[in-house]
Design an enzyme around this catalytic site. Structure first.
Site, PDB file in Angstrom:
ATOM      1  N   GLY A 217      -9.821  72.057  37.166  1.00 60.16           N
ATOM      2  CA  GLY A 217      -8.796  72.527  36.235  1.00 60.16           C
ATOM      3  C   GLY A 217      -8.167  71.360  35.491  1.00 60.16           C
ATOM      4  O   GLY A 217      -8.816  70.340  35.248  1.00 60.16           O
ATOM      5  N   SER A 218      -6.896  71.492  35.235  1.00 59.83           N
ATOM      6  CA  SER A 218      -6.216  70.498  34.392  1.00 59.83           C
ATOM      7  C   SER A 218      -6.127  69.122  35.032  1.00 59.83           C
ATOM      8  O   SER A 218      -5.851  68.134  34.347  1.00 59.83           O
ATOM      9  CB  SER A 218      -4.811  70.988  34.061  1.00 59.83           C
ATOM     10  OG  SER A 218      -4.887  72.234  33.414  1.00 59.83           O
ATOM     11  N   THR A 219      -6.307  69.043  36.348  1.00 59.92           N
ATOM     12  CA  THR A 219      -6.228  67.712  36.960  1.00 59.92           C
ATOM     13  C   THR A 219      -7.338  66.819  36.423  1.00 59.92           C
ATOM     14  O   THR A 219      -7.233  65.605  36.456  1.00 59.92           O
ATOM     15  CB  THR A 219      -6.358  67.786  38.494  1.00 59.92           C
ATOM     16  OG1 THR A 219      -7.615  68.360  38.831  1.00 59.92           O
ATOM     17  CG2 THR A 219      -5.245  68.621  39.094  1.00 59.92           C
ATOM     18  N   LYS A 221      -7.972  66.361  33.468  1.00 61.35           N
ATOM     19  CA  LYS A 221      -7.485  65.693  32.257  1.00 61.35           C
ATOM     20  C   LYS A 221      -7.124  64.232  32.534  1.00 61.35           C
ATOM     21  O   LYS A 221      -7.160  63.387  31.637  1.00 61.35           O
ATOM     22  CB  LYS A 221      -6.294  66.458  31.690  1.00 61.35           C
ATOM     23  CG  LYS A 221      -6.720  67.804  31.097  1.00 61.35           C
ATOM     24  CD  LYS A 221      -5.545  68.703  30.786  1.00 61.35           C
ATOM     25  CE  LYS A 221      -6.054  70.074  30.312  1.00 61.35           C
ATOM     26  NZ  LYS A 221      -5.004  71.102  30.360  1.00 61.35           N
TER      27      LYS A 221
END
Lengths: 481, 470
Positions: A217-219, A221
């Site tokens: 997920g966004s981790t 990024k």
């Protein structure tokens, strides 16, 4: 009648030569093969009849062999069982070994080459051979806090010391009681085994390092941001595009800027700084940044962090991965931690840790030392650099962005008073109509004491609400010491 | 064997006393080691056990000094040592079963009791049987007794089938393997019968394919012996006992006549029934499978006993696990039929070899007595008893180590079992008596036998042969 008697004697001598030969064959030449036969219960008894060395955390044994008055001679005992089960594994008469019991079997049983002289010394002094003591890097308090914080949710926590690579906590829930499998009551063991295997929550899988892995997920990024900094074309203050929606290149699919369908742009004029994009966790910003950087650059950088590598800590770690042969549309979703990205919590903790360690990734390890029963040290952990994907200056920029995310962004639930905490939340969608997995990846430092964590709660929903508080508790437990 | 010169008339009773002391020392130490190995403490009854062993050794020494002063000094110490090693190993099996399983057994206690009985009976043989030639009077009675004993298990009510072999009789709760006793009767009968017929048997009959066949008239007894072995094989389905009897007969026949043709005929006659047994009797067929290929996955479970025995041998290796430190509870019948695997596991190849060498020396001593003795009956009896002992060891150990198919015999003196132990002590008593006769400076006159005409002739001819050998 002497001549026939001599012949009879000759025949008897020949018959006995056959007996000497056959006995020699089975006791010397075929012995290795017979002893290695899986159906030979004596081999099992010899294996289980050993005084296996204990596994120790903070000076207290968590797994040890207790003398038992039955066929095997020793019973492997775990206390506390479930909390450490993903690390210790089990030692079962019926179903073999798992975890460190398996990875370090030679050391624990005393068979390792490094223990050769110890075995000789034991034999000479007539002392019963005991396996070596294995002392772990785990921090009992951090482990306890992580285990309790996860509670009855499915998930995993990994905490490590970024400067040494020592793993301070490794929890996977739901867990199981290894004592049930180590029991010598075969009926109960069989029952426990089938219960554990049929349990839909799969308590036997170690979600922290193995299991099915998770979309980050966004981790993820964080990795895209690090790659951008390292490319030299960006700083944390670089202004990058971040529109409300992004039509994926060569496709009609549209990506929304925020998880849950939010279409607010990342900033005025559909633009923001890199730091601001990370703080808000803008999808379009990082999707476009990833496409800009290119699949190969991203592959190479993630590989430097350990992706694609089968690590041994000494438990076997399933390699994390991002998809290969990505077109731009796939690369865009890959860059926000979806598509074929699959990671272990350990890998994400290593990523977060490297930022707190001036960009250097340390080799993660669970074993602090191996000692013989007379306390002679056989081997001791010496911290090893694994790679340096990022310069110290860029690592500092990463830290600033992560601190900003925690202080004024999605990770606010991880704040600890008086401690520098940086991190990134994640909400990983993984199945149509299922709640998303909840992530938090980050670090904390106060003075010389540093800790990096990765927390995942399966189907936990927003990472900012579920995973971040758990991470906070664990980091606090380490930093407060 | 040819060194008959060495038989000088020295009693060597001191040597025997020393060797008996040695046997007791080793045997009692072994018993203590079993306790130390299994429970890290000396057995509770070690003192009583040690005293008992010393008393038995003293009894043997006194009886021999009194009644058979010229007897071979090696025979009794070996028998005692084997018996004591057997008790130690059986105690190890008991302790392993008690420690590792939910059962408790006391085979060792029973074996100790039977050892006392056996040694008392052996002493009675030495006291009661002043001259072995007396036995010759009972040639035909021995035949009848032997045959009756061998056939007893076939009878309803008292015959009893254990583990598929009908070689036991049960009377008032006590089971007994009559074949062991029958062995002695048959040896006496064969010796008596063959010594009076050897000249006629040795006479040339028709010659076929270069082999001298006996006359048809002499064939009868052989057929009877063959039929007996066959009956044992088919009705009692026991290949081991069958081989033992037929082997005993053929060997003694060969010693008596010096005709190789007898061996050939014997071997040929035994092949068809053996083949029939192997192909028709399921139990024997299983044993053949387990002889040829016990480890393959389809046979493994059926051949569990032999496989676990072989695993035991492998576990022992060269030096063994140590007494009381093996896993004999894994092998079924480790205390009796498979005691060799326990010896090999706990005392290793070295211990197994030592036991085999003890048997070899015992057999050699029997044959030495056979050579030295001055009458044909004694020669045949000693030779026959010696050979049957060796054959029994071969069949048992060979069966366990896959030289031949497994059969239902037990190792003399070692294996747990009263009938076997007592009968083997009787055999040793007779052997001591025979060796005393062989080593005595001058043949004593036994009242009432000197005038016995049939005995005199072969005795004379034997002594002239002995003279010739010198």
């Amino acid at each position: 009648m002497n001549k026939p008697l001599r012949h009879v004697w000759l025949v008897i001598a020949l018959l006995f030569v056959l007996l000497f030969t056959s006995t020699t064959y089975f006791q010397v030449f075929a012995a290795g093969r017979l002893n290695a036969d899986g159906r030979n219960s004596r081999t099992l008894y010899n294996e289980f009849g050993r005084n296996r060395g204990p596994i120790v955390v903070d000076g207290t044994p968590i797994a040890w062999s207790e003398e038992s008055d039955d066929t095997y001679g020793y019973l492997r005992t775990y206390e506390p069982g479930g909390m450490y089960a993903p690390v210790t594994g089990y030692y079962s008469v019926r179903y073999g070994f798992a975890g460190l019991e398996r990875s370090l079997n030679d050391t624990l049983s005393g068979d390792a080459d490094s223990l050769f002289y110890q075995r000789i010394a034991d034999t000479l002094s007539g002392r019963a051979t005991q396996g070596a003591t294995v002392e772990l890097t785990l921090d009992a308090e951090a482990q306890q806090v992580a285990y309790e914080a996860l509670g009855d949710r499915r998930g995993a926590v990994v905490a490590l010391d970024p400067t040494t690579g020592e793993i301070l906590a490794m929890v996977s829930t739901p867990s199981y009681d290894p004592n049930q499998l180590a029991s010598h009551d075969t009926g109960a063991v069989t029952q426990a085994w089938s219960d554990l295997n049929e349990d839909p929550e799969r308590p036997l899988s170690n979600r922290a390092i193995a299991g099915d892995l998770y979309p980050p997920g966004s981790t993820f990024k964080l990795l895209v941001a690090a790659t951008a900094l390292d490319s030299g074309g960006y700083t944390k203050d670089s202004v990058i595009p971040g529109p409300g929606t992004y039509t994926l290149p060569g496709s009609s699919s549209v990506m929304n800027n925020h998880a849950g369908g939010g279409q607010e742009p990342c900033g005025p004029d559909d633009r923001s700084t890199l730091q601001s994009a990370l703080q808000q966790s803008c999808n379009t910003s990082f999707a476009m940044l990833g496409v800009e950087l290119g699949a190969e650059t991203l592959q190479a950088k993630t590989a430097e962090y350990g992706f694609g590598d089968r690590m041994s800590i000494p438990l076997g770690v399933t390699p994390s991965r991002i998809g290969s042969d990505l077109d731009d549309a796939q690369l865009a979703t890959t860059s926000i931690g979806q598509y074929e990205d699959r990671v272990t919590p350990l890998q994400m903790a290593m990523v977060a840790g490297s930022f707190a360690n001036d960009g250097v990734v340390m080799e993660p390890n669970l074993v602090r030392s191996v000692r013989t029963q007379d306390l002679r040290t056989v081997s001791e952990l010496s911290p090893q650099e694994r790679s340096q994907p990022l310069s110290a200056a860029n690592a500092a920029q990463m830290r600033e962005m992560m601190v900003a995310t925690v202080e004024d962004g999605t990770g606010s639930a991880a704040q600890i008073d008086g401690v520098e905490v940086g991190g990134k939340t994640g909400t990983a969608e993984w199945g149509e109509g299922r709640p998303a997995h909840s992530w938090f990846v980050g670090y904390a430092q106060a003075g010389d004491r540093k800790v990096a964590v990765a927390v995942i709660v399966e189907e936990g929903g927003y990472g900012s609400q579920v995973a971040a508080p758990i991470a906070k508790d664990v980091m606090e437990a380490v930093i407060d010491q | 064997m040819a060194t008959v010169v060495s038989y000088t008339a020295r009693p060597r009773r001191t040597l025997q006393a020393l060797m008996l002391a040695f046997a007791v020392a080793i045997g009692v130490t072994a018993y203590a080691l079993v306790g130390l190995g299994r429970f890290q403490e000396l057995p509770d009854d070690l003192l009583q056990y040690g005293i008992g062993a010393v008393v038995l050794a003293v009894v043997l020494q006194l009886v021999v000094t009194w009644r058979a002063p010229y007897a071979d000094p090696v025979i009794l110490p070996i028998a005692l040592l084997l018996n004591l090693i057997g008790i130690a190993v059986i105690a190890s099996v008991d302790s392993a079963i008690g420690l590792y399983t939910s059962r408790t057994t006391s085979y060792a206690d029973r074996q100790e009791l039977w050892a006392v009985v056996g040694i008392v009976v052996c002493s009675l043989v030495l006291v009661g049987l002043r001259d072995h030639r007396i036995l010759r009077r009972y040639t035909w009675i021995a035949a009848v007794c032997g045959a009756a004993l061998l056939l007893l298990p076939m009878l309803p009510f008292i015959g009893s089938e254990i583990n598929g072999s009908r070689i036991w009789i049960k009377v008032a709760g006590y089971s007994f393997q009559p074949a062991e006793l029958a062995k002695i009767f048959f040896a006496v009968f064969f010796a008596g019968y063959l010594v009076s017929r050897r000249d006629t048997l040795a006479l040339a009959g028709p010659k076929v394919l270069g082999i001298q066949f006996p006359r048809w008239a002499d064939f009868g007894p052989i057929l009877v012996a063959w039929a007996f072995s066959l009956a044992v094989l088919v009705v009692e389905t026991d290949l081991g006992t069958s081989i033992m009897f037929f082997g005993l007969f053929v060997a003694m026949l060969y010693v008596a006549t010096d005709r190789l043709s007898w061996l050939v005929i014997g071997a040929i006659m035994f092949v068809p029934p053996a083949i029939i047994a192997v192909t028709q009797v399921a139990r024997v067929r299983t044993r053949l499978t387990c002889w040829l290929d016990p480890m393959s996955s389809e046979n493994f479970d059926r051949c569990r006993q032999i496989n676990n025995g072989l695993f035991g041998l492998a576990n022992g290796g060269i030096s063994g696990t140590g007494l009381g430190e093996g896993r004999p509870n894994v092998v079924s019948f480790a205390h009796s039929d498979f005691i060799y695997t326990v010896i090999a596991e706990e005392m290793g190849m070295i211990g197994a070899f030592a036991v085999l060498v003890l048997y070899l020396v015992l057999v050699e001593r029997a044959l030495r007595a056979a050579v030295g003795i001055s009458d044909g009956f004694g020669t045949l009896l000693a030779g026959g008893l010696g050979f049957v002992l060796a054959l029994q060891v071969f069949v048992v150990v060979g069966g366990i180590t896959r030289v031949i198919p497994l059969t239902g015999l037990t190792l003399p003196f070692l294996a747990s079992g009263g009938s076997s132990l007592v009968c083997n002590w009787i055999v040793v008593g007779i052997l001591v008596r025979l060796s005393d006769a062989a080593r005595r400076p001058a043949a004593r006159q036994v009242p009432g036998l000197a005038s016995s005409a049939p005995a005199a002739a072969p005795a004379a001819s034997a002594s002239t042969r002995a003279e010739g050998a010198r």
